[in-house]
Design a protein around this motif. Structure first.
Motif, short mmCIF file in Angstrom:
data_model
loop_
_atom_site.label_atom_id
_atom_site.label_comp_id
_atom_site.label_asym_id
_atom_site.label_seq_id
_atom_site.Cartn_x
_atom_site.Cartn_y
_atom_site.Cartn_z
N VAL A 1 0.84 -1.20 0.00
CA VAL A 1 0.00 0.00 0.00
C VAL A 1 0.87 1.26 0.00
CG1 VAL A 1 -1.65 1.35 1.37
CG2 VAL A 1 -2.00 -1.11 1.03
N ALA A 2 1.90 1.27 0.83
CA ALA A 2 2.77 2.45 0.91
C ALA A 2 3.49 2.72 -0.41
CB ALA A 2 3.79 2.27 2.04
N LEU A 3 4.00 1.67 -1.03
CA LEU A 3 4.69 1.86 -2.32
C LEU A 3 3.72 2.29 -3.41
CD1 LEU A 3 7.21 -1.12 -2.22
CD2 LEU A 3 7.69 1.32 -1.87
N GLY A 4 2.52 1.73 -3.41
CA GLY A 4 1.50 2.13 -4.38
C GLY A 4 1.09 3.58 -4.18
N LEU A 5 0.89 3.97 -2.93
CA LEU A 5 0.52 5.35 -2.64
C LEU A 5 1.63 6.32 -3.04
CD1 LEU A 5 -1.50 7.33 -1.42
CD2 LEU A 5 -0.47 6.89 0.81
N ALA A 6 2.87 5.93 -2.80
CA ALA A 6 4.00 6.78 -3.19
C ALA A 6 3.99 7.02 -4.70
CB ALA A 6 5.32 6.15 -2.75
N ALA A 7 3.74 5.97 -5.46
CA ALA A 7 3.69 6.12 -6.93
C ALA A 7 2.55 7.05 -7.34
CB ALA A 7 3.54 4.75 -7.57
N VAL A 8 1.38 6.89 -6.73
CA VAL A 8 0.23 7.74 -7.06
C VAL A 8 0.54 9.19 -6.72
CG1 VAL A 8 -2.15 8.26 -6.38
CG2 VAL A 8 -1.49 5.91 -6.86
N VAL A 9 1.14 9.44 -5.57
CA VAL A 9 1.46 10.81 -5.16
C VAL A 9 2.47 11.44 -6.12
CG1 VAL A 9 2.59 12.18 -3.36
CG2 VAL A 9 0.84 10.52 -2.74
N LEU A 10 3.47 10.67 -6.53
CA LEU A 10 4.45 11.21 -7.48
C LEU A 10 3.78 11.63 -8.79
CD1 LEU A 10 7.64 8.96 -7.21
CD2 LEU A 10 7.44 11.41 -6.78
N VAL A 11 2.93 10.76 -9.31
CA VAL A 11 2.23 11.07 -10.57
C VAL A 11 1.29 12.26 -10.38
CG1 VAL A 11 0.53 10.18 -12.22
CG2 VAL A 11 2.43 8.74 -11.48
N ALA A 12 0.53 12.27 -9.28
CA ALA A 12 -0.42 13.36 -9.04
C ALA A 12 0.29 14.70 -8.85
CB ALA A 12 -1.28 13.04 -7.82
N ALA A 13 1.36 14.71 -8.07
CA ALA A 13 2.09 15.97 -7.85
C ALA A 13 2.69 16.46 -9.17
CB ALA A 13 3.18 15.78 -6.80
N GLY A 14 3.25 15.55 -9.94
CA GLY A 14 3.79 15.94 -11.24
C GLY A 14 2.72 16.48 -12.17
N LEU B 1 -0.16 17.86 -11.29
CA LEU B 1 -0.62 19.16 -10.80
C LEU B 1 0.33 20.28 -11.21
CD1 LEU B 1 -1.89 18.34 -7.20
CD2 LEU B 1 -3.24 19.21 -9.12
N VAL B 2 1.62 20.01 -11.09
CA VAL B 2 2.61 21.04 -11.43
C VAL B 2 2.56 21.35 -12.93
CG1 VAL B 2 5.09 21.47 -11.59
CG2 VAL B 2 4.12 20.58 -9.48
N VAL B 3 2.39 20.33 -13.75
CA VAL B 3 2.39 20.52 -15.20
C VAL B 3 1.07 21.10 -15.72
CG1 VAL B 3 2.51 19.29 -17.41
CG2 VAL B 3 4.13 18.74 -15.60
N LEU B 4 -0.04 20.58 -15.21
CA LEU B 4 -1.34 20.92 -15.78
C LEU B 4 -1.99 22.18 -15.22
CD1 LEU B 4 -2.87 17.34 -15.98
CD2 LEU B 4 -1.82 18.68 -17.82
N MET B 5 -1.64 22.57 -14.02
CA MET B 5 -2.29 23.75 -13.43
C MET B 5 -1.61 25.02 -13.92
SD MET B 5 -3.34 22.69 -9.56
CE MET B 5 -4.15 24.24 -9.30
N GLY B 6 -2.36 25.82 -14.61
CA GLY B 6 -1.83 27.10 -15.09
C GLY B 6 -1.90 28.15 -14.01
N GLY B 7 -1.13 29.17 -14.16
CA GLY B 7 -1.17 30.29 -13.24
C GLY B 7 -0.43 30.07 -11.92
N LEU B 8 0.33 29.01 -11.84
CA LEU B 8 1.09 28.78 -10.61
C LEU B 8 2.41 29.54 -10.66
CD1 LEU B 8 0.72 24.92 -10.08
CD2 LEU B 8 -0.49 26.73 -8.88
N THR B 9 2.77 30.09 -9.54
CA THR B 9 4.07 30.75 -9.45
C THR B 9 5.14 29.68 -9.24
OG1 THR B 9 4.00 30.98 -7.05
CG2 THR B 9 2.98 32.75 -8.34
N GLY B 10 6.38 30.08 -9.33
CA GLY B 10 7.48 29.15 -9.08
C GLY B 10 7.44 28.60 -7.67
N PHE B 11 7.04 29.47 -6.71
CA PHE B 11 6.92 29.03 -5.32
C PHE B 11 5.82 27.98 -5.17
CE2 PHE B 11 5.02 29.39 -1.08
CZ PHE B 11 6.13 29.08 -0.30
N ASP B 12 4.68 28.21 -5.85
CA ASP B 12 3.58 27.25 -5.80
C ASP B 12 4.02 25.90 -6.35
OD1 ASP B 12 1.87 29.14 -4.72
OD2 ASP B 12 1.06 29.73 -6.68
N ARG B 13 4.69 25.91 -7.46
CA ARG B 13 5.16 24.66 -8.07
C ARG B 13 6.15 23.95 -7.14
NH1 ARG B 13 3.79 24.45 -13.53
NH2 ARG B 13 3.17 26.47 -14.38
N ALA B 14 7.07 24.69 -6.58
CA ALA B 14 8.05 24.11 -5.66
C ALA B 14 7.35 23.54 -4.43
CB ALA B 14 9.09 25.15 -5.26
N SER B 15 6.33 24.24 -3.95
CA SER B 15 5.58 23.76 -2.79
C SER B 15 4.89 22.43 -3.08
CB SER B 15 4.53 24.79 -2.35
OG SER B 15 5.16 25.97 -1.94
#
Length: 141
Positions: free
Chosen positions: A14-27, A29-43
């Protein structure tokens, strides 16, 4: 004696599966969400990496026996015990195995988790057998 490390199955998967999902989701979000500042992306990236680190720690809990003792790696702390320090192994109604120590303390062994059902029961018996065999003396007191 079987000196194979004690590791949980369900929690690890479960932990390894969740880690993979979080990596994909965070990536994503950073790529698909427009209007994010550099700080927002880094966060987003830092928050995702913190969750992945926590999942990795959960996936890496274990207890490693050897001739001299047992190394217990739990979520935060790793503890080294000699066989003589371990008095008893118990499961009871706890989510993971507990070791009763010679100094009166107890230590959780997150490497054997109740969620693994019969596998966990067998691993708890294996650990108790190992403790009994490795800590016995000529007088067996």
């Amino acid at each position: 004696m079987d000196m194979t490390p004690f590791r949980p199955r369900l929690a690890r998967n479960v932990a390894l599966g969740l880690a993979a999902v979080v990596l994909v989701a965070a990536g994503a979000l950073v790529v698909l969400m427009g209007g994010l500042t550099g700080f927002d992306r880094a966060s987003f990236v830092v928050f995702g990496l913190l969750i992945v680190w926590f999942c990795w720690r959960q996936a890496s809990v274990r207890a490693v026996p050897d001739e001299d003792g047992l190394t217990v790696r739990n979520l935060v702390v790793t503890t080294r015990l000699t066989w003589a320090q371990v008095v008893a192994v118990s499961f009871g109604d706890r989510p993971w195995v507990q070791l009763d120590l010679a100094n009166g303390d107890t230590l959780a062994v997150m490497g054997i988790q109740r969620a693994d059902g019969e596998y966990a029961q067998g691993e708890a018996r294996r650990l108790a057998t190992l403790v009994a065999a490795m800590s016995s003396t000529e007088r067996d007191d």
